[in-house]
Design a protein around this motif. Structure first.
Motif, mmCIF file in Angstrom:
data_model
loop_
_atom_site.group_PDB
_atom_site.id
_atom_site.type_symbol
_atom_site.label_atom_id
_atom_site.label_comp_id
_atom_site.label_asym_id
_atom_site.label_seq_id
_atom_site.Cartn_x
_atom_site.Cartn_y
_atom_site.Cartn_z
ATOM 1 N N PRO A 1 39.873 39.381 27.527
ATOM 2 C CA PRO A 1 39.915 39.576 28.982
ATOM 3 C C PRO A 1 39.702 38.280 29.749
ATOM 4 O O PRO A 1 40.322 38.045 30.780
ATOM 5 N N GLY A 2 38.811 37.423 29.234
ATOM 6 C CA GLY A 2 38.557 36.149 29.903
ATOM 7 C C GLY A 2 39.768 35.242 29.879
ATOM 8 O O GLY A 2 40.061 34.545 30.847
ATOM 9 N N ILE A 3 40.494 35.249 28.738
ATOM 10 C CA ILE A 3 41.703 34.431 28.625
ATOM 11 C C ILE A 3 42.758 34.923 29.606
ATOM 12 O O ILE A 3 43.412 34.133 30.293
ATOM 13 N N LEU A 4 42.924 36.240 29.671
ATOM 14 C CA LEU A 4 43.927 36.812 30.571
ATOM 15 C C LEU A 4 43.587 36.570 32.040
ATOM 16 O O LEU A 4 44.471 36.540 32.889
ATOM 17 N N ARG A 5 42.302 36.410 32.334
ATOM 18 C CA ARG A 5 41.879 36.168 33.713
ATOM 19 C C ARG A 5 41.400 34.730 33.904
ATOM 20 O O ARG A 5 40.566 34.449 34.748
ATOM 21 N N ALA A 6 41.965 33.820 33.112
ATOM 22 C CA ALA A 6 41.561 32.409 33.184
ATOM 23 C C ALA A 6 41.653 31.896 34.612
ATOM 24 O O ALA A 6 42.653 32.098 35.303
ATOM 25 N N GLY A 7 40.582 31.251 35.074
ATOM 26 C CA GLY A 7 40.574 30.697 36.428
ATOM 27 C C GLY A 7 40.006 31.628 37.472
ATOM 28 O O GLY A 7 39.733 31.217 38.601
ATOM 29 N N ARG A 8 39.810 32.904 37.101
ATOM 30 C CA ARG A 8 39.300 33.864 38.063
ATOM 31 C C ARG A 8 37.782 33.774 38.177
ATOM 32 O O ARG A 8 37.094 33.451 37.229
ATOM 33 N N GLY A 9 37.262 34.096 39.355
ATOM 34 C CA GLY A 9 35.824 34.162 39.563
ATOM 35 C C GLY A 9 35.174 32.841 39.891
ATOM 36 O O GLY A 9 33.965 32.784 40.103
ATOM 37 N N SER A 10 35.956 31.762 39.945
ATOM 38 C CA SER A 10 35.380 30.446 40.233
ATOM 39 C C SER A 10 35.469 30.090 41.712
ATOM 40 O O SER A 10 34.805 29.170 42.177
ATOM 41 N N LYS A 11 36.282 30.843 42.461
ATOM 42 C CA LYS A 11 36.446 30.577 43.889
ATOM 43 C C LYS A 11 36.918 31.844 44.596
ATOM 44 O O LYS A 11 37.364 32.795 43.955
ATOM 45 N N LYS B 1 41.569 47.106 46.537
ATOM 46 C CA LYS B 1 42.171 47.995 47.532
ATOM 47 C C LYS B 1 41.332 48.068 48.800
ATOM 48 O O LYS B 1 41.870 48.165 49.911
ATOM 49 N N THR B 2 40.014 47.982 48.655
ATOM 50 C CA THR B 2 39.108 48.163 49.790
ATOM 51 C C THR B 2 38.769 46.863 50.510
ATOM 52 O O THR B 2 38.667 46.840 51.741
ATOM 53 N N TYR B 3 38.605 45.777 49.748
ATOM 54 C CA TYR B 3 38.093 44.539 50.335
ATOM 55 C C TYR B 3 39.017 43.323 50.157
ATOM 56 O O TYR B 3 38.569 42.183 50.249
ATOM 57 N N ALA B 4 40.305 43.574 49.896
ATOM 58 C CA ALA B 4 41.271 42.481 49.791
ATOM 59 C C ALA B 4 42.562 42.866 50.491
ATOM 60 O O ALA B 4 42.846 44.051 50.693
ATOM 61 N N ASP B 5 43.336 41.861 50.860
ATOM 62 C CA ASP B 5 44.610 42.110 51.530
ATOM 63 C C ASP B 5 45.683 42.505 50.521
ATOM 64 O O ASP B 5 46.650 43.170 50.858
ATOM 65 N N PHE B 6 45.497 42.098 49.282
ATOM 66 C CA PHE B 6 46.426 42.431 48.198
ATOM 67 C C PHE B 6 45.734 42.107 46.878
ATOM 68 O O PHE B 6 44.679 41.466 46.866
ATOM 69 N N THR B 7 46.321 42.554 45.785
ATOM 70 C CA THR B 7 45.791 42.219 44.459
ATOM 71 C C THR B 7 46.489 40.971 43.963
ATOM 72 O O THR B 7 47.702 40.991 43.738
ATOM 73 N N PRO B 8 45.776 39.858 43.797
ATOM 74 C CA PRO B 8 46.412 38.604 43.416
ATOM 75 C C PRO B 8 46.989 38.653 42.008
ATOM 76 O O PRO B 8 46.468 39.359 41.143
ATOM 77 N N PRO B 9 48.064 37.913 41.772
ATOM 78 C CA PRO B 9 48.668 37.873 40.438
ATOM 79 C C PRO B 9 47.830 37.059 39.463
ATOM 80 O O PRO B 9 46.859 36.399 39.853
ATOM 81 N N SER B 10 48.234 37.082 38.214
ATOM 82 C CA SER B 10 47.522 36.385 37.145
ATOM 83 C C SER B 10 47.463 34.879 37.379
ATOM 84 O O SER B 10 48.484 34.236 37.599
ATOM 85 N N GLU B 11 46.247 34.324 37.323
ATOM 86 C CA GLU B 11 46.079 32.875 37.445
ATOM 87 C C GLU B 11 46.677 32.165 36.234
ATOM 88 O O GLU B 11 47.189 31.054 36.344
ATOM 89 N N LEU B 12 46.599 32.831 35.071
ATOM 90 C CA LEU B 12 47.179 32.247 33.863
ATOM 91 C C LEU B 12 48.685 32.114 34.013
ATOM 92 O O LEU B 12 49.265 31.083 33.667
ATOM 93 N N LEU B 13 49.314 33.142 34.564
ATOM 94 C CA LEU B 13 50.760 33.106 34.785
ATOM 95 C C LEU B 13 51.124 32.029 35.805
ATOM 96 O O LEU B 13 52.144 31.347 35.669
ATOM 97 N N LYS B 14 50.277 31.869 36.802
ATOM 98 C CA LYS B 14 50.508 30.839 37.814
ATOM 99 C C LYS B 14 50.449 29.446 37.186
ATOM 100 O O LYS B 14 51.275 28.571 37.505
ATOM 101 N N SER B 15 49.496 29.234 36.290
ATOM 102 C CA SER B 15 49.373 27.946 35.611
ATOM 103 C C SER B 15 50.581 27.676 34.729
ATOM 104 O O SER B 15 51.109 26.563 34.696
ATOM 105 N N VAL B 16 51.018 28.709 34.015
ATOM 106 C CA VAL B 16 52.201 28.580 33.157
ATOM 107 C C VAL B 16 53.425 28.247 34.000
ATOM 108 O O VAL B 16 54.232 27.382 33.646
ATOM 109 N N SER B 17 53.554 28.922 35.128
ATOM 110 C CA SER B 17 54.688 28.690 36.019
ATOM 111 C C SER B 17 54.725 27.256 36.523
ATOM 112 O O SER B 17 55.785 26.640 36.621
#
Length: 279
Positions: free
Chosen positions: A14-24, A117-133
């Motif tokens: 799970p941490g690998i799939l969410r790499a970069g999340r939770g730091s900002k 759904k309650t406290y965000a404007d949208f669900t952000p995409p994968s940070e790992l996918l963003k890095s790969v891109s």
């Protein structure tokens, strides 16, 4: 022993799939966007060492939500406290209480979905996918640009026939992007396309999806002519390719400005509203 090692590896998945999340704080909870803020701190029962508990804490952090953490490790009296609240087992390692909405829940997947759904404007995409891109897209873009016309038949002897079919494909695209405020061209097997449609869904933006097949690879693409036509119209043959009001804004992470960038800047919805009025 082998199963034990497998379990150790799975803890990190799970941490690998969410790499970069939770730091900002993520763009979906940016102060520039009109997102709801909880008036009272949320309460989270969890314990260290559980990957699902960590995922929930990461989401709370990236959404900049104030919460009270109640550690409920094995042997903790807070497990009994939790059992008295839930009326159930004291073995549940994860539980969220939101005093602002009266919502209580235990499953990490449900909690994460609820928080976005309650406290965000949208669900952000994968940070790992963003890095790969960020690495792969610049390298492959010239390759895609060269291959797209060849797949469509640009090398055939009858050049007039190719140009005629390409013109028909372009005309079809112009009809499609004029048929709805938001039109997205996709491949069914592309993770970037899947993330893009999921992002539109989470933002509550309606769209028309046009699939060109499973992928751009020969044998998997259904409409290479339309891909070559997209290249001529927008300068890019990469998918997803998203049109708002008949104009391409690019793909998931790149473009002018790109889907994610448009959402984070609060620009997408005004663009969609303007497109709806003009139709």
């Amino acid at each position: 022993e082998l199963l034990s090692k497998a379990d150790d590896v799975l803890v990190f998945v799970p941490g690998i799939l969410r790499a970069g999340r939770g730091s900002k704080v993520c763009g979906a909870a940016s102060s520039s966007l009109d997102v709801p803020r909880p008036q009272k701190p949320l309460v989270l029962y969890s314990y260290e060492g559980n990957q699902f508990c960590r995922l929930v804490r990461e989401v709370l952090t990236e959404l900049d939500i104030v919460f009270e953490l109640r550690s409920a490790g094995k042997g903790s009296p807070r497990r009994e406290e939790l059992a008295s609240i839930t009326g159930g087992s004291s073995q549940c390692p994860l539980f969220l209480i939101d005093p602002n909405t009266g919502i209580n829940m235990a499953e990490s997947k449900d909690i994460i979905e609820y928080l976005y759904k309650t406290y965000a404007d949208f669900t952000p995409p994968s940070e790992l996918l963003k890095s790969v891109s960020g690495v792969v897209t610049p390298l492959l873009k010239p390759v895609y640009k060269a291959i797209a016309p060849l797949q469509a038949g640009s090398s055939r002897e009858n050049e007039f026939e190719y140009k005629s079919e390409l013109a028909e494909a372009k005309a079809k695209i112009f009809d499609e992007i004029a048929s709805a405020p938001v039109v997205i061209y996709t491949y069914s097997l592309s993770p970037f396309c899947t993330e893009a449609t999921a992002l539109l869904d989470s933002a509550g933006v309606s769209y028309e999806e046009v699939s060109l097949g499973k992928e751009w690879i020969p044998g998997l693409i259904d409409d290479p002519l339309k891909r070559a036509a997209l290249l001529e119209i927008t300068g890019s043959s990469s998918l997803p390719n998203i049109f708002v009001g008949g104009n391409s804004i690019g793909g998931l992470f790149s473009g002018n400005p790109g889907l994610l960038a448009a959402l984070e800047a609060g620009e997408l919805r005004p663009m969609v509203k303007a497109a709806m009025k003009s139709m």
